[in-house]
Structures are given as structure tokens and as C-alpha cells.
Design an enzyme around this catalytic site. Sequence first.
Site, PDB file in Angstrom:
ATOM      1  N   TYR A  51       0.870  -1.374   0.096  1.00 48.50           N
ATOM      2  CA  TYR A  51      -0.005  -0.045   0.015  1.00 48.50           C
ATOM      3  C   TYR A  51       0.866   1.345   0.159  1.00 48.50           C
ATOM      4  CZ  TYR A  51      -3.645  -3.350   1.403  1.00 48.50           C
ATOM      5  OH  TYR A  51      -4.450  -4.384   1.418  1.00 48.50           O
ATOM      6  N   LYS A  55       1.183   4.539  -2.661  1.00 48.57           N
ATOM      7  CA  LYS A  55       1.081   5.747  -2.238  1.00 48.57           C
ATOM      8  C   LYS A  55       2.419   6.751  -3.008  1.00 48.57           C
ATOM      9  CE  LYS A  55      -1.874   4.694   1.291  1.00 48.57           C
ATOM     10  NZ  LYS A  55      -1.960   4.017   2.910  1.00 48.57           N
ATOM     11  N   GLN A  99       0.438   4.432   8.894  1.00 50.24           N
ATOM     12  CA  GLN A  99      -0.025   3.400   8.229  1.00 50.24           C
ATOM     13  C   GLN A  99      -0.350   2.181   9.222  1.00 50.24           C
ATOM     14  OE1 GLN A  99      -0.044   2.848   4.777  1.00 50.24           O
ATOM     15  NE2 GLN A  99      -1.079   0.988   5.128  1.00 50.24           N
ATOM     16  N   ASP A 124      -5.316  11.615   6.704  1.00 48.99           N
ATOM     17  CA  ASP A 124      -6.256  10.306   6.608  1.00 48.99           C
ATOM     18  C   ASP A 124      -7.515  10.396   7.654  1.00 48.99           C
ATOM     19  OD1 ASP A 124      -5.531   7.916   5.443  1.00 48.99           O
ATOM     20  OD2 ASP A 124      -4.137   6.896   7.110  1.00 48.99           O
TER      21      ASP A 124
END
Length: 934
Positions: A51, A55, A99, A124
Site C-alpha cells: 500500500y 502511495k 500506516q 487520513d
Amino acid sequence: LLPCLFVCFPLFSQVRERLKQQVVEMKEKFPGFRPGLAILQVGNRDDSNLYINMKLKAAAEIGISANHIKLPNTATEADVLKCIASLNGDPAVHGFIVQLPLDSDKPINTEKITNAVAPEKDVDGLSSINAGKLSRGDLGDCFIPCTPKGCMELIRQTGIQVAGKRAVVVGRSKIVGAPMHDLLLWNHATVTTCHSKTSTLAEEVGKADILVVAAGKAEMVKGEWIKPGAIVIDCGINHVPDSTKASGKRVVGDVAYNTAKERASYITPVPGGVGPMTVAMLMQSTVESAQRFLEKFQPGKWNIQYTQLTLKMPVPSDIEISQSCMPKPIDQVAKEVGLLPDEVELYGQTKAKVHLSALKRLKNQPDGKYVVVTGITPTPLGEGKSTTTVGLVQALGAHLHQNVFACVRQPSQGPTFGIKGGAAGGGYCQVIPMEEFNLHLTGDIHAITAANNLVAAAVDARIFHELTQTDQALYNRLVPSVNGVRKFSDIQIRRLQKLGINKTDPTALTKEEINLFVRLDIDPGTITWQRVLDTNDRFLRKITIGQSPTEKGFSRTAQFDITVSSEIMAVLALSDGLDDMKKRLGRMVVASSKRGEPITTDDLGVTGALAVLMRDTVKPNLMQTLEGTPVFVHAGPFANIAHGNSSVLADKIALKLVGKEGFVVTEAGFGADIGMEKFFNIKCRYSGLRPHVVVLVATVRALKMHGGGPAVTAGVPLPKEYTEENLQLLAKGCSNLNKQIQNARMFGVPVVVAVNAFKTDTKAELALVVQLAKEAGAFDAVECTHWAEGGKGAVALAKAVQRASQTPSNFRFLYNVELPVIDKIRLIAQQIYGASDIELLPEAQEKVTLYTKQGFGNLPICMAKTHLSLSHDPEQKGAPTGFILPIRDIRASVGAGFLYPLVGTMSTMPGLPTRPCFYDIDLDPVSGEVNGLF
């Protein structure tokens, strides 16, 4: 309705192109600016790595500066929080995500971690503050979690009118389900949230016009449950067994896709559906955060809160003014000027040390404008250089809204408790709290005292041990056997190399080599290193040491100096880092051997210990002015036997922090002939910095004294010559102002004269000084009233400095260091002081020969003479010429990096007057406040 797949990748591409264009526009408007994204990972999970790589790739494509911080799986909660605090304070980071999950062996509270992220950087949207704003409907003032935000973007792309539609969200997680509910609700849908325990799940799903599923269970929602024509967003990522796949498994969503696609009007595929949009929304939130940053903070422009002064007439005492003002918390000041939390070491609420890592981080930043404040030749009436320095930065900052730093010396406690009093400025132009500034501050001077006296103790101890032991006994103690093994320390290896002995085995030295190694053979008559104390004590000017019977008859005459005269203080002021400081400490010469060779602190083996004692002193001290502008207080070398300027490091860090259009204002000790000359020829030579403007401070009454006005006595009313208009006396005294302007211009730097006004000055007198200053070549001359009015009273001066800084500065040194020592001294005497020639007394001539032979002839010159006259005679005021300057001796500060000729006589240990300042100093036992300090 025919089923239609979401075309997610093209949509992601559209978002990416839009964001790329926005980033390009930011860069065009603010050159050098880039949106910054930080991704903090704990551990090394494969899925997290995948992931994060997605990004990072997306950020690079858009033009976002992305930084991946990876902590090991052994990281503790405290480690993660420390890293978050650093990123929160980094102005180059606009978006910041942690994360999840946190892959650590240690227990970590995930909610505590996500809530530690600054809400304005929480792209986020996981912090409680952003979640709370979303739940209240403050959509324009929060960050929305990226997956719900991406889902909403996908829904909008269908063209459906969300308002009034029935929406069902399956799942209630903080990351997707709960924020998705709020987002749909505030877009005016009628929203139902379901979950795995909802007993009528199929029935609720069947009512949905818009269905968002984020339950984390493979194909939990069946196709036949779905209302025909519904929009289905599947956020699930699940692995199910599949023998046809090489991995033995395949990825499916939370919705049974094959049957659902027959009923839905739009449905997201898994994989390749919501995932790319989540990444796209993370990038969008980062760009939005950068845009908000630019709206609030212009790059290179501080967002600083200035303190409003409440002026009183008559002006109260300095300590009253200082204590009436509430300083900002020093961590707030640090944040305002762009320092990161881990670059600041707090010493209470009002002072802090700044780590040199800030200079390393800012190394590519352009420097600001460099201004030095100096004065005419000082008189007992005072000129107000410190007050003008502070007034100028308050004017530039609080009134003209420029980034500006003051860099000043730390005062000695000797004058504070002696005759002069404090040195924090005065009136409404002060560094505050003044009692902290004038007393211990952060302990730098105490560290210098300890380091200096360690060297002094080492010198006498070494002489004693060499007098009382054989070569072998000395060797056995200097290189002891530990568990049967002898080993040279690093500093001893350096001594061997200096002696030309290229051996590392202690057993391999010959008797002759051992003799050379163990015996420094110090000549007591050549010892130049003295003990120090930061207190005025005239009875320590000459002492006898070694009178105890245990010293076995070894005694000698010695002395104490004031701490700020220690060479270690000058070393601190001229160092440009820890490594440079350590090298300078090791080069300090304390005496000569009986063979005429220089003995250094490295020879004594004390360099490492000195560096340890001094390791914290190298960090500049951060304080503030009365009006809230930042100040570095760092180092305080004497302006006679040393160079009289604050530290190179403070100036360098400040010049980076203020940015290209900002200003750093520093002060040089005594008059321009001493402090300014040394600032240029010594400090700027070592720092590599080039000044833009000289501010030369003068007062009407001090100029009258230079014109022949009578002497003044403390505590006695001033003679009428100083309180009544006398243009003739003033004009005559302006000869000193004229000469000091010439001195400054000799270095190729524009001069602005600050005429520090007193209430007894007449308009005609002030106008005359301004006129004569301009005629003498000053770029401008300005009347100043900052003592009574704070920064407001120095606005005209600040504007003049701004204008002067725009003119070309053709800075040059007065001399080449490779000239012979005598020629360098003569140049200073003739060009700066106005002497016709110099006269070297026999002792000085011997030192020229000695230092040239020892290899120190190429050092700059630091003249040690009276500050009360351009000549060597303190009674000669004005601008005397034609005199012969006597040089009675020359000494070397090899570690600091200069030779200092002694002109006339002076003491480096001041004495206490009949009525010292400490008579007025007291402590309130109830409040703990200091009273009477001035």
C-alpha cells in the site's frame, strides 16, 4: 437497468492530472515550494509495504514530496509518539499518515497514536478532532478519511442526486463505516448503518439506492439482496481459497460480485475499484492541506504573534517593564520561527537551546540580510547599542512584519553584580525575562568556568608530577596496564604522532621516546592559562598557588580572570560545530616548553574532557524581546582580549530561519574601532558570512563628551553642557562619529547612523548630528526614540536599514592574514585608530619572533586596548591623530584563532565598586520574583 462497472482507473487518472496541475500552479506562485506527505510505518508487513509503495508512486507522479519513515517492529509507543511530534512540527510536511495496523512487538494504543497526529496534517482523517468535525457536519474544516472520500467521489461520478436517496452502509469501523455514514448524511441522504449483527440485513440492503459495504467478510452481501438499479460500492478486500490460482487464493470483496452485477446499475470491482480512489483521495487531501498552509503561511514568512506594549510615562525601571510583560511560551516562539520540536531543548517556559541539527536541515535555505550594530567610542554616559539592537528588531518584526532575529552576547555576572548592571537592553527594548538573561541563563558560562579551570588544574598537576616522578613512573601511570594489557588512548596516539613517533604498541617505545612522550617540560614562566571566575573579585588579580605542604615546594604566582575573558569563550563564539569546537579546544596553547615549543591542551590530554563539558554550550539559547521577536543569546567573549561578538553558530542558524528577505541583527562590543573591526576581520573571516549593513549608534551627550565636555560622576547630576543646547561642543565631538563612519565604510558596507535621542536633546542638536553623519558618508541617519516607545520608536531606523540592505555591499577585509604580524598591527593602528605608527616594546617584539617561529604568524589580529578612546589613552576623546601606539606585549589565542597585542594596561578581573549593584538586588520570598536588577 444494464449493469455498469465503475471506470475507476480513468477516474483516478483524472484526479491525478488535476492535482498535478494544482501542484504546478503552487510552484509557479511560490518557487521552491512542494506539498509534503509523510508516511509513518511501524514494522514490515507485506500488505503495508504494498500500500505504501502505491502511495509513494502516486505522490511522485503528482509532484508531491513524499517521505517514508519506517520504524522497526521493536519500536515502543514512546518511539512512535516522538516521531509523530517531530513530523507535526515540520513545516515541510503538510500531510501525514500513520500506516495501520502498527506491526510492533510492543503494546501500542492505536487510538492514542492516531490522535497524536496534528489535526491540520491528519490527511487520513482518523483523529478524534477530524472525526468529530465530520460528525457535526463541518466538512469544509476537516479531513475526511480517504476511503469514504473516494467512495463519495465514485458515487458523484454516476451522476446520481444523493440528496433524498436512501443509503445503507454495512460496517461501522472508524476508518470506513462510521465516517461514510456521516458523509452521506451531510450530503442529505437518509442513512442506515448495518453490521454483521443486524438481524434484518438482507431487508435493509434491499432498500438501498446507494449501498456501501465495508464489513470485512468475504461476499457477505448476496446479489439477490440488492435493489435493482442500486449503486454498489464494495470496500472489502478478502482472500478466499482458489485452486486455479498459483497462490492458491483469490481476492474478493464483501459483495458477491457475479450475482450483484446483474442487479446493480453501478458496482465497483474488487480489486481495482475503491483502492485506487483511496490513494487518489490521500493525494487530494495532501494537496488541500498544502493549499491551506499557503493561505495561512507564506513560505519564508513567519506567522508570528507579537506582544502589544502598554507604554507608560515616565518610563518605569527596566525590571518593572520586564516583569510586567508576559512572555510567550518559548516553544511557541520556536514553532513560530520554523524550528521543529526535536530541534528545541526547553529550559523552563522562557528559554531553550536549539540543536545544531536545525542548521543541517536548513543548509539549502538562502541566508537573510546580515546587520551589525556598533557605536561611537563609548563614554560613561552610554550610547545604548543593546537597546538599539532590540529596538531595531522589534521595529522590523512587530511593526514592519519582517522575519527578524536578534543575536546578542550572554552577559557576565561580574558586571551584573558589579558596577554596570544588566545587559538585556533597556526601557521598552529588552530581552526578557531580563533576570534569566542576566543571571545563569542555561549554564553556558558555568560550563566554561569548569572547562577553563580543568585546564588550569591539568597544567599545574602535570608540572608537579613531572617534578616528582621518574620517566618510567610517569609512563606507568600515563599508560597503565589493565588486566595485563597496555593501550594508548586516542589522544596519546595524537601526541606520539606530533612527536614523530609512529608506534601504537606501548611496549615498543625506547627510553628516549618514553622521555619525549611523558615530559611536557613546561616552563612555568611561560604559562599564559589562568583560572577564571564569573564574579568581580579584585583580590584574585594576583595570587600565589601551591602553598600547601603536599605540593612539595612547587608554588608560583598566578591570577584569576573573569570567565568571559577565557579563550574557551572565544572558541565557543567562533566555532561552527561540535567537531570544529573540539579541534579548537585541542589547539589552545597554555604555555611553552623549556625548548620553546608550544604546549597545547591536546598535549595535556584534556581535549576530550573539555568537549564533554562544553557539548551543550554549542547550542544557541533562544529567548524573545518585549514585543515577541526571537533572540539568540549565545557566547559572550570580551571585546578587548577577545573579539567581543556573539556566536557564529547563532548567526548562521538565524540567517537560515529568517529566509532570503529576512534580517539578522547582531551587536559588536564597544565602539566600531574595536567590536566592529573584529567582527569584520575575525568573525566574518572565520564564518564566511558577509554583512549587508552597519548600524552605528550615537547620542548627543556622548558626542558632547568627545567634543571636550567635562567628566561625569555616577550619582552626581550631569553638568549643564550635557543638559543644555551646545551646538559648538556637539559639532566638535562629531569628529568621533565621522571617524567611526569612515571605519565602517573602509570595509565596503553601507552605514546607517542611529541617533539615540534623550529628553534633554534639542531638535537643533539632533538635526545637526543627522546632517553631519550624512556629510561624513552615512547612507542615512535617523533619530530614534525606541527606549521610551519600543519598536515604534525605531521604525524610521528599520526602514533605513531595509533601504541600505538593498544597495550593493562591497565587503572586504582590512588586511591579508599572511602579512607579517607587525604589518597587520600597523594597518589597524593607522587605518582604524588614526595612529601615525606603532611601537613594539621588547616583550612584544620577542613574542612576534616566538609566534612566527611557532607557526602562528598567519592568525588574525585582535587588538586589546582601551575602549574609551580611539587611541591607547582613555583621556583622549574625539578623533586623535598622529600618536604612536605602544604595544607592550602580544599573546596568542591559538584555539580561538587570533593573536592579541596588549596596548597599554588593563585588567581582565574587574573589581567591585564601593556600592555594587547587588545592594539593590533582592528576592521576594513569596512570589520568587527578582527585584532591583537593572
